[in-house]
Design a protein around this motif. Structure first.
Motif, PDB file in Angstrom:
ATOM      1  N   GLN A  47       8.215  -5.841  -0.931  1.00 60.72           N
ATOM      2  CA  GLN A  47       6.774  -5.594  -0.949  1.00 60.72           C
ATOM      3  C   GLN A  47       6.379  -4.752   0.258  1.00 60.72           C
ATOM      4  O   GLN A  47       5.691  -3.731   0.138  1.00 60.72           O
ATOM      5  N   LEU A  48       6.820  -5.198   1.434  1.00 60.45           N
ATOM      6  CA  LEU A  48       6.457  -4.497   2.664  1.00 60.45           C
ATOM      7  C   LEU A  48       7.134  -3.129   2.733  1.00 60.45           C
ATOM      8  O   LEU A  48       6.521  -2.151   3.179  1.00 60.45           O
ATOM      9  N   GLN A  49       8.390  -3.053   2.288  1.00 58.57           N
ATOM     10  CA  GLN A  49       9.094  -1.773   2.317  1.00 58.57           C
ATOM     11  C   GLN A  49       8.392  -0.751   1.430  1.00 58.57           C
ATOM     12  O   GLN A  49       8.197   0.404   1.823  1.00 58.57           O
ATOM     13  N   LEU A  50       7.998  -1.189   0.218  1.00 64.94           N
ATOM     14  CA  LEU A  50       7.320  -0.278  -0.690  1.00 64.94           C
ATOM     15  C   LEU A  50       5.979   0.166  -0.120  1.00 64.94           C
ATOM     16  O   LEU A  50       5.649   1.363  -0.137  1.00 64.94           O
ATOM     17  N   GLU A  74      13.455  -3.925  -8.970  1.00 61.49           N
ATOM     18  CA  GLU A  74      14.179  -2.664  -8.802  1.00 61.49           C
ATOM     19  C   GLU A  74      13.617  -1.592  -9.725  1.00 61.49           C
ATOM     20  O   GLU A  74      13.487  -0.430  -9.322  1.00 61.49           O
ATOM     21  N   GLN A  75      13.284  -1.968 -10.933  1.00 62.37           N
ATOM     22  CA  GLN A  75      12.684  -1.006 -11.852  1.00 62.37           C
ATOM     23  C   GLN A  75      11.361  -0.473 -11.309  1.00 62.37           C
ATOM     24  O   GLN A  75      11.073   0.720 -11.421  1.00 62.37           O
ATOM     25  N   THR A 135       3.315  -4.417  -6.230  1.00 58.73           N
ATOM     26  CA  THR A 135       4.163  -5.386  -5.522  1.00 58.73           C
ATOM     27  C   THR A 135       4.394  -6.668  -6.316  1.00 58.73           C
ATOM     28  O   THR A 135       5.051  -7.591  -5.825  1.00 58.73           O
ATOM     29  N   ASN A 136       3.887  -6.750  -7.531  1.00 59.33           N
ATOM     30  CA  ASN A 136       3.923  -8.007  -8.290  1.00 59.33           C
ATOM     31  C   ASN A 136       5.317  -8.589  -8.470  1.00 59.33           C
ATOM     32  O   ASN A 136       5.497  -9.798  -8.427  1.00 59.33           O
ATOM     33  N   HIS A 137       6.310  -7.729  -8.731  1.00 61.62           N
ATOM     34  CA  HIS A 137       7.642  -8.232  -9.063  1.00 61.62           C
ATOM     35  C   HIS A 137       8.616  -8.126  -7.883  1.00 61.62           C
ATOM     36  O   HIS A 137       9.824  -8.265  -8.084  1.00 61.62           O
ATOM     37  N   LEU A 138       8.102  -7.926  -6.689  1.00 62.50           N
ATOM     38  CA  LEU A 138       8.964  -7.725  -5.527  1.00 62.50           C
ATOM     39  C   LEU A 138       8.937  -8.926  -4.595  1.00 62.50           C
ATOM     40  O   LEU A 138       7.904  -9.581  -4.444  1.00 62.50           O
TER      41      LEU A 138
END
Length: 238
Positions: free
Chosen positions: A150-153, A119-120, A142-145
């Motif tokens: 990941q795909l949304q970002l 989230e951060q 995307t490392n912490h998602l």
């Protein structure tokens, strides 16, 4: 890089991806060569001028103060302000739009430090979007998602119009699906530059990463899919 490119920097751990990005966004001084953004040597412009051209989503973002999510996102407006100039309603509107784009608007009043790492990371992306620059740098965003975010970002970044993106990535499938150009690094140097189809071949991946893969192309979507070959012995229970 051309305007509107989505360029991925890929390579094994320690290959120089993050170091290269840090030299571009000026947290490390290059030991050789020069960096130009929009035709200007970055060392010839002020940090404020750099911040009006380039926004950054770094790997690690630590805040020891009790900032709200909105406080963090509003930091993206700082390069647009004169000394002592206060934020206004237009600044807040831009910040809210950025939070809405990454699905975090309802978190605006939450304390930043109470959020998960993923989230951060999304909030830091909103801060970068609030900066409204033509050039966006992301260091393994995307490392912490989890997979959904990941795909949304990546979808959010891909859909942004008029933005040139340079993004360090670990996931070769994400790199192949979102980037139109790739820079492959090995041992601190550029190994090759090209399209995903040119770079992500079984032979090159074996040479640089030391793993065997099959590269498939989905007939319906046209997307590449890199299938890794595990080396455990046949018959071993997983």
């Amino acid at each position: 890089m051309e305007d509107g490119d989505f360029v991925g920097i890929i390579g094994p751990n320690g290959s120089g991806k993050s170091t290269t990005l840090k030299a571009i966004y000026r947290t490390l001084k290059p030991t050789g060569g020069e960096v130009y953004i929009m035709g200007e040597n970055i060392l010839n412009v002020s940090m404020r001028e750099s911040a009006l051209k380039t926004a950054v989503v770094a790997q690690h973002n630590y805040y020891n103060f009790d900032f709200s999510v909105m406080d963090v996102v509003m930091m993206g407006r700082a390069p647009h302000k004169q000394a002592m100039e206060r934020d206004n309603e237009d600044d807040r509107r831009i910040a809210c739009e950025s939070l809405d784009k990454i699905g975090m608007l309802e978190f605006a009043d939450r304390n930043f430090y109470t959020l998960s790492g993923g989230e951060q990371q999304r909030v830091i992306l909103a801060r970068a979007l609030t900066q409204q620059t033509p050039f966006l740098i992301l260091d393994e965003p995307t490392n912490h998602l989890d997979i959904k975010y990941q795909l949304q970002l990546m979808d959010t970044i891909k859909d942004l119009e008029g933005l040139t993106v340079l993004c360090a990535l670990h996931d070769l499938n994400i790199a192949s699906q979102y980037c139109n150009k790739l820079i492959l690094m090995k041992d601190g140097s550029i190994h090759s530059i090209g399209t995903p189809e040119e770079i992500l071949t079984p032979e090159t991946i074996k040479e640089v990463y030391g793993v065997d893969v099959t590269v498939e192309h989905n007939a319906d979507t046209g997307l590449m899919n890199i299938v890794y070959h595990p080396n455990f012995k046949k018959g071993r229970k997983v």
